[in-house]
Design an enzyme around this catalytic site. Sequence first.
Site, PDB file in Angstrom:
ATOM      1  N   CYS A 247       1.545   1.927   1.884  1.00 24.30           N
ATOM      2  CA  CYS A 247       2.688   1.063   2.159  1.00 24.30           C
ATOM      3  C   CYS A 247       2.143  -0.338   2.442  1.00 24.30           C
ATOM      4  CB  CYS A 247       3.450   1.609   3.365  1.00 24.30           C
ATOM      5  SG  CYS A 247       4.736   0.535   4.034  1.00 24.30           S
TER       6      CYS A 247
ATOM      7  N   CYS B 133       4.859  -3.846  -3.123  1.00 22.61           N
ATOM      8  CA  CYS B 133       5.452  -2.718  -2.400  1.00 22.61           C
ATOM      9  C   CYS B 133       5.219  -1.477  -3.244  1.00 22.61           C
ATOM     10  CB  CYS B 133       6.953  -2.940  -2.182  1.00 22.61           C
ATOM     11  SG  CYS B 133       7.836  -1.503  -1.521  1.00 22.61           S
TER      12      CYS B 133
END
Length: 258
Positions: free
Chosen positions: A74, A183
């Site tokens: 992440c 992302c």
Amino acid sequence: MTNSAPIGLFDSGIGGTSIWKEIHTLLPNENTIYLADSKNAPYGQKSKEEIISLSKKNTEFLLNQNAKLIVVACNTATTNAIKELRASYDVPFIGIEPAIKPAANNSETHTIGILATKGTLSSELFNQNVLNYPNTKIVEQVGYGLVQLIEEGKMISNEMTVLLKKYLEPMVDANIDYLVLGCSHYPYLIPQIKKILPKHIRIIDSGEAVARQTKNILSEKNLLSEEKNCNQIFYTNFNPTVLKSILKNKYPVIEKDF
């Protein structure tokens, strides 16, 4: 720590499976445990303190499963929490950051675009990295709403198309020749992004680089596995349907409150 101990991965939801796929492709003999904290997605809108707290909770869950290495799959968690994680736990961590370097070094227009979460773009680590490229114009765009749509199973939808056009068309007008996906959810949008961007604009994500780094660290520490019958286990704390769909129902998905 045994060589057959699993690699642990966590993300704010299903996006980090894009990283898991690259690792599993490169290291098919490794056991893995993936943790989708979908109940708390997206991390990109949370405070740094919240992100650190959630990242520690996820780390402790994976350590309780005997993880030999943890991939913070992440961008938001990496850029906000990995320093604290490395200081708090005695296990190797591998993070994921927007791949500015290859984009900036290869850009012919000296203009690159970065599509990422607010949490990543506002982080100290990201902004320190940007300073390394004073001769490159970096067009930053927060991908508001993209993670939520993916987590809701609306990856291919009118809402997604509208948002992607809104975010990408100004980058095209700014003359970018590289788009960096900041992302781990966003690689799942590449087919749609390609329909919007001119063909000369290259798209870069961090998955392959993270997989190579994972292999390097395990090799350095003599922790590479040679297991033949590996387990790939996925945990989620909210709505397992989308995660199962992303994995094409090939692997067990365990719904668990954590």
